[in-house]
Scaffold this motif. Structure first.
Motif, PDB file in Angstrom:
ATOM      1  N   GLN A   1      -5.924  12.161  -8.801  1.00  0.00           N
ATOM      2  CA  GLN A   1      -6.337  11.239  -7.684  1.00  0.00           C
ATOM      3  C   GLN A   1      -5.299  10.944  -6.818  1.00  0.00           C
ATOM      4  O   GLN A   1      -4.291  10.937  -7.346  1.00  0.00           O
ATOM      5  CB  GLN A   1      -7.054   9.990  -8.440  1.00  0.00           C
TER       6      GLN A   1
ATOM      7  N   SER B   1       0.837  -1.256  -0.041  1.00  0.00           N
ATOM      8  CA  SER B   1      -0.049  -0.222   0.013  1.00  0.00           C
ATOM      9  C   SER B   1       0.850   1.231   0.195  1.00  0.00           C
ATOM     10  O   SER B   1       0.307   2.446  -0.285  1.00  0.00           O
ATOM     11  CB  SER B   1      -0.740   0.050   1.172  1.00  0.00           C
TER      12      SER B   1
ATOM     13  N   SER C   1      -0.085   4.204  -9.480  1.00  0.00           N
ATOM     14  CA  SER C   1      -0.316   5.312  -8.509  1.00  0.00           C
ATOM     15  C   SER C   1       0.270   6.513  -9.064  1.00  0.00           C
ATOM     16  O   SER C   1      -0.442   7.637  -9.103  1.00  0.00           O
ATOM     17  CB  SER C   1       0.244   4.812  -7.197  1.00  0.00           C
TER      18      SER C   1
ATOM     19  N   ARG D   1      -3.535   8.441  -4.877  1.00  0.00           N
ATOM     20  CA  ARG D   1      -3.487   6.903  -4.960  1.00  0.00           C
ATOM     21  C   ARG D   1      -1.914   6.734  -4.510  1.00  0.00           C
ATOM     22  O   ARG D   1      -1.312   7.273  -4.932  1.00  0.00           O
ATOM     23  CB  ARG D   1      -3.772   6.242  -5.792  1.00  0.00           C
TER      24      ARG D   1
ATOM     25  N   LYS E   1      -1.911  -1.816  -7.399  1.00  0.00           N
ATOM     26  CA  LYS E   1      -3.212  -1.988  -7.843  1.00  0.00           C
ATOM     27  C   LYS E   1      -3.531  -3.267  -7.714  1.00  0.00           C
ATOM     28  O   LYS E   1      -2.626  -4.293  -8.720  1.00  0.00           O
ATOM     29  CB  LYS E   1      -3.574  -1.469  -9.157  1.00  0.00           C
TER      30      LYS E   1
ATOM     31  N   ALA F   1      -2.576   7.823 -11.549  1.00  0.00           N
ATOM     32  CA  ALA F   1      -3.670   8.116 -10.695  1.00  0.00           C
ATOM     33  C   ALA F   1      -3.389   9.608 -10.191  1.00  0.00           C
ATOM     34  O   ALA F   1      -4.338  10.630 -10.546  1.00  0.00           O
ATOM     35  CB  ALA F   1      -3.959   7.213  -9.596  1.00  0.00           C
TER      36      ALA F   1
END
Length: 101
Positions: A90, A75, A82, A92, A96, A85
């Motif tokens: 976004q 994570s 990421s 992130r 994924k 994104a």
């Protein structure tokens, strides 16, 4: 990023010459969302024998898939997904979780 359902009709097609000893990697976006191209090259180079040849294509495939899977569960890692994104506004982090083939 965030595309509608993919279909075979909408895929990109490429043609390029290959020679004996070349290594062609075919993979889904679940793989490429989690590993950068440079990482893939580094992993494959680490699996070459002294002559610069692939010892076993199955070993390469399993190692690459394992690395992408582990990254997808991290994570906090920086991934192509990421980064994309963030470029699209976004927030992130990490990998994924997706099919990795």
């Amino acid at each position: 990023y965030d595309c509608p359902r993919d279909s075979a009709e909408g895929c990109l097609r490429y043609e390029f010459p290959v020679e004996r000893g070349d290594l062609a990697l075919l993979f889904t976006d679940g793989f490429s969302d989690n590993l950068f191209d440079e990482e893939v090259v580094h992993i494959v180079e680490g699996l070459l024998n002294e002559d610069g040849d692939i010892v076993d294509p199955d070993v390469v495939a399993k190692e690459l898939a394992t690395r992408a899977y582990v990254r997808s569960r991290d994570s906090m890692s920086q991934t192509p997904w990421s980064e994309s994104a963030r470029k699209h506004g976004q927030v992130r982090f990490g990998g994924k979780i997706d099919d990795i083939t």
